[in-house]
Design a protein around this motif. Structure first.
Motif, PDB file in Angstrom:
ATOM      1  N   ILE A  50      28.587  43.344  40.315  1.00 61.44           N
ATOM      2  CA  ILE A  50      29.884  43.394  40.984  1.00 61.44           C
ATOM      3  C   ILE A  50      30.622  44.632  40.502  1.00 61.44           C
ATOM      4  CG2 ILE A  50      31.060  41.978  39.235  1.00 61.44           C
ATOM      5  CD1 ILE A  50      32.634  40.694  41.589  1.00 61.44           C
ATOM      6  N   THR A  51      31.383  45.259  41.386  1.00 58.02           N
ATOM      7  CA  THR A  51      32.075  46.494  41.028  1.00 58.02           C
ATOM      8  C   THR A  51      33.450  46.198  40.440  1.00 58.02           C
ATOM      9  OG1 THR A  51      33.173  46.767  43.173  1.00 58.02           O
ATOM     10  CG2 THR A  51      30.917  47.642  42.955  1.00 58.02           C
ATOM     11  N   ASP A  52      33.977  47.184  39.747  1.00 63.81           N
ATOM     12  CA  ASP A  52      35.314  47.033  39.178  1.00 63.81           C
ATOM     13  C   ASP A  52      36.359  46.885  40.282  1.00 63.81           C
ATOM     14  OD1 ASP A  52      36.904  47.113  36.638  1.00 63.81           O
ATOM     15  OD2 ASP A  52      37.861  48.795  37.656  1.00 63.81           O
ATOM     16  N   ASP A  53      36.160  47.584  41.389  1.00 65.99           N
ATOM     17  CA  ASP A  53      37.090  47.466  42.515  1.00 65.99           C
ATOM     18  C   ASP A  53      37.089  46.031  43.063  1.00 65.99           C
ATOM     19  OD1 ASP A  53      38.820  48.640  44.691  1.00 65.99           O
ATOM     20  OD2 ASP A  53      37.131  47.926  45.904  1.00 65.99           O
ATOM     21  N   GLN A  54      35.923  45.410  43.127  1.00 65.18           N
ATOM     22  CA  GLN A  54      35.846  44.037  43.621  1.00 65.18           C
ATOM     23  C   GLN A  54      36.544  43.068  42.664  1.00 65.18           C
ATOM     24  OE1 GLN A  54      31.540  43.954  44.076  1.00 65.18           O
ATOM     25  NE2 GLN A  54      31.734  43.827  46.314  1.00 65.18           N
ATOM     26  N   LEU A  55      36.426  43.321  41.381  1.00 60.01           N
ATOM     27  CA  LEU A  55      37.134  42.484  40.408  1.00 60.01           C
ATOM     28  C   LEU A  55      38.645  42.608  40.591  1.00 60.01           C
ATOM     29  CD1 LEU A  55      35.055  43.109  37.144  1.00 60.01           C
ATOM     30  CD2 LEU A  55      34.944  41.134  38.682  1.00 60.01           C
ATOM     31  N   HIS A  56      39.107  43.815  40.859  1.00 59.95           N
ATOM     32  CA  HIS A  56      40.533  44.014  41.124  1.00 59.95           C
ATOM     33  C   HIS A  56      40.962  43.231  42.364  1.00 59.95           C
ATOM     34  CE1 HIS A  56      42.177  46.884  38.250  1.00 59.95           C
ATOM     35  NE2 HIS A  56      41.017  47.512  38.247  1.00 59.95           N
ATOM     36  N   ARG A  57      40.133  43.232  43.367  1.00 61.27           N
ATOM     37  CA  ARG A  57      40.481  42.536  44.611  1.00 61.27           C
ATOM     38  C   ARG A  57      40.504  41.023  44.418  1.00 61.27           C
ATOM     39  NH1 ARG A  57      36.138  45.508  48.199  1.00 61.27           N
ATOM     40  NH2 ARG A  57      36.645  43.921  49.769  1.00 61.27           N
ATOM     41  N   ILE A  58      39.598  40.506  43.602  1.00 61.44           N
ATOM     42  CA  ILE A  58      39.632  39.075  43.287  1.00 61.44           C
ATOM     43  C   ILE A  58      40.918  38.739  42.547  1.00 61.44           C
ATOM     44  CG2 ILE A  58      38.555  37.217  41.955  1.00 61.44           C
ATOM     45  CD1 ILE A  58      35.869  38.560  42.395  1.00 61.44           C
ATOM     46  N   ALA A  59      41.260  39.557  41.564  1.00 61.26           N
ATOM     47  CA  ALA A  59      42.474  39.314  40.784  1.00 61.26           C
ATOM     48  C   ALA A  59      43.708  39.341  41.674  1.00 61.26           C
ATOM     49  CB  ALA A  59      42.597  40.353  39.670  1.00 61.26           C
ATOM     50  N   ASP A  60      43.741  40.275  42.604  1.00 60.89           N
ATOM     51  CA  ASP A  60      44.881  40.376  43.516  1.00 60.89           C
ATOM     52  C   ASP A  60      44.964  39.144  44.412  1.00 60.89           C
ATOM     53  OD1 ASP A  60      47.061  41.930  44.839  1.00 60.89           O
ATOM     54  OD2 ASP A  60      45.684  41.822  46.533  1.00 60.89           O
ATOM     55  N   ALA A  61      43.835  38.687  44.921  1.00 62.77           N
ATOM     56  CA  ALA A  61      43.825  37.519  45.811  1.00 62.77           C
ATOM     57  C   ALA A  61      44.201  36.243  45.078  1.00 62.77           C
ATOM     58  CB  ALA A  61      42.438  37.363  46.439  1.00 62.77           C
ATOM     59  N   ALA A  62      43.867  36.163  43.787  1.00 58.02           N
ATOM     60  CA  ALA A  62      44.128  34.937  43.023  1.00 58.02           C
ATOM     61  C   ALA A  62      45.589  34.806  42.623  1.00 58.02           C
ATOM     62  CB  ALA A  62      43.248  34.906  41.781  1.00 58.02           C
ATOM     63  N   ALA A  63      46.350  35.893  42.682  1.00 56.36           N
ATOM     64  CA  ALA A  63      47.804  35.861  42.438  1.00 56.36           C
ATOM     65  C   ALA A  63      48.162  35.177  41.116  1.00 56.36           C
ATOM     66  CB  ALA A  63      48.517  35.178  43.599  1.00 56.36           C
ATOM     67  N   GLY A  64      47.487  35.558  40.050  1.00 51.44           N
ATOM     68  CA  GLY A  64      47.822  35.046  38.727  1.00 51.44           C
ATOM     69  C   GLY A  64      47.140  33.762  38.324  1.00 51.44           C
ATOM     70  N   ASP A  65      46.319  33.197  39.196  1.00 48.40           N
ATOM     71  CA  ASP A  65      45.649  31.918  38.947  1.00 48.40           C
ATOM     72  C   ASP A  65      44.230  32.181  38.445  1.00 48.40           C
ATOM     73  OD1 ASP A  65      44.326  29.455  39.089  1.00 48.40           O
ATOM     74  OD2 ASP A  65      45.413  28.807  40.873  1.00 48.40           O
ATOM     75  N   ALA A  66      44.020  32.031  37.136  1.00 51.72           N
ATOM     76  CA  ALA A  66      42.704  32.317  36.557  1.00 51.72           C
ATOM     77  C   ALA A  66      41.648  31.339  37.052  1.00 51.72           C
ATOM     78  CB  ALA A  66      42.790  32.270  35.030  1.00 51.72           C
ATOM     79  N   ARG A  67      42.044  30.093  37.275  1.00 50.36           N
ATOM     80  CA  ARG A  67      41.073  29.116  37.772  1.00 50.36           C
ATOM     81  C   ARG A  67      40.531  29.533  39.130  1.00 50.36           C
ATOM     82  NH1 ARG A  67      42.229  22.844  39.379  1.00 50.36           N
ATOM     83  NH2 ARG A  67      43.930  23.873  40.491  1.00 50.36           N
ATOM     84  N   LEU A  68      41.418  30.011  40.007  1.00 51.04           N
ATOM     85  CA  LEU A  68      40.987  30.464  41.326  1.00 51.04           C
ATOM     86  C   LEU A  68      40.160  31.736  41.215  1.00 51.04           C
ATOM     87  CD1 LEU A  68      40.948  30.418  44.385  1.00 51.04           C
ATOM     88  CD2 LEU A  68      43.221  31.484  44.382  1.00 51.04           C
TER      89      LEU A  68
END
Length: 342
Positions: free
Chosen positions: A205-223
């Protein structure tokens, strides 16, 4: 693609908790008397869903067990063990004190008596989702016994105190309160990167994809972890060497659906009736919800308790409220506005 599936699971406790040093130190200091075989004050850990409350509590107590030989830790999920009997039975079962107890026929008093007579190792009891308890006497039971140290986990402090009687509120207000905020996007990315590094093959997985997951989760680590896990699982099934953007897009919606279904399955019978009222009749106000709910059950809870149920379901994205306190109406959440990882 998957090197270690354990680190992608929701309940995995890492060897280090990132971006929670202050909270780790705070909770550790509360439990420090246990290392000297002394009673510890209760701790109340609060924060929104996905802030890492459970992970923090389990991490700190695992470190405690590494330092002290004669100490036990037990975890009680109050979503599942929402009655006094279930919670006390779970605790006694974890301590090996239920071998001669019949779960279906043992009276409450015998369980409480067994708890009071327990003279084994000092024990830290984690009551997760403690505001789900229908009978808060179990908190009083444990608080009054010096051999037990309590960690009470809840989303909102006020929702917890609204469920308790005055004697408990006054005691818990004087206890230590560990407050946890939502993660920032960069903090979530760090958490995801650490799990991907240990759990997935390099370049999966790329670093950009990790950023996009983090953005979509809106602070929710479980999500966020759920999206990563779902995407990795889908890519692994396809024998893909990398997680593609299409896989990631589908994983976001699937992970949200899985979490929502798990939350729905965790509702108590009374909460399920309240949810069904909102689902069938929403938008609907609290008074009408209580009236319709009361017609469906024999032992209806108070309006105050129903408001607490609605607050809990709102925190877990099962219902949403619109309007002020006077004209507030509830509807169920059918989807998520930010479900896509774009």
């Amino acid at each position: 693609m998957i090197r270690d599936a354990r680190v992608l699971r929701a309940g995995f406790v890492p060897s280090e908790v990132q971006h929670r040093d202050a909270e780790v130190n705070h909770l550790s200091s509360v439990l420090e008397p246990v290392t000297n075989d002394e009673p510890a004050d209760p701790a109340v850990v609060t924060g929104p869903s996905g802030a890492g409350k459970t992970c923090l509590s389990q991490f700190v107590t695992e470190r405690l067990r590494e330092e002290v030989l004669d100490v036990e830790v037990t975890y009680i999920n109050c979503w599942r063990n929402y009655t006094r009997f279930r919670a006390v039975y779970q605790l006694l079962d974890d301590l090996g004190e239920t071998l001669d107890i019949h779960r279906q026929s043992t009276p409450h008093d015998e369980l409480i008596n067994r708890l009071q007579q327990y003279d084994g190792s000092r024990t830290v009891v984690i009551l997760d989702e403690v505001d789900q308890l229908e009978d808060s006497d179990v908190i009083y039971d444990l608080h009054s016994l010096p051999q037990f140290a309590l960690i009470c986990i809840a989303n909102e402090q006020d929702d917890l105190y609204n469920r308790l009687d005055d004697r408990l509120v006054s005691r818990l207000r004087s206890s230590e309160h560990v407050r946890m905020d939502r993660y920032h996007d960069e903090q979530l990315r760090d958490i995801l990167a650490a799990r991907a590094k240990r759990g997935l093959e390099k370049d999966a997985i790329t670093d950009d994809q990790l950023h996009r997951i983090a953005d979509a989760a809106a602070g929710d680590a479980r999500l966020a972890i759920g999206i990563l896990r779902t995407a990795a699982s889908a890519a692994d099934r396809k024998n893909a060497g990398q997680i593609t953007n299409d896989i990631l897009l589908d994983a976001a919606g699937d992970a949200r659906d899985q979490i929502k279904q798990k939350n729905l399955d965790s509702l108590t019978p009374h909460q399920q009736v309240v949810y069904d009222v909102v689902r069938k009749h929403g938008p609907v106000g609290p008074s009408e919800i209580h009236d319709r709910y009361s017609n469906e059950v024999d032992d209806a809870r108070t309006k105050r308790t129903i408001r607490t149920y609605l607050s809990k379901m709102s925190q877990y994205n099962l219902v949403e409220a619109e309007g002020t306190s006077r004209d507030r109406e509830y509807t169920i959440v059918n989807g998520y506005l930010s479900s896509a990882v774009e």
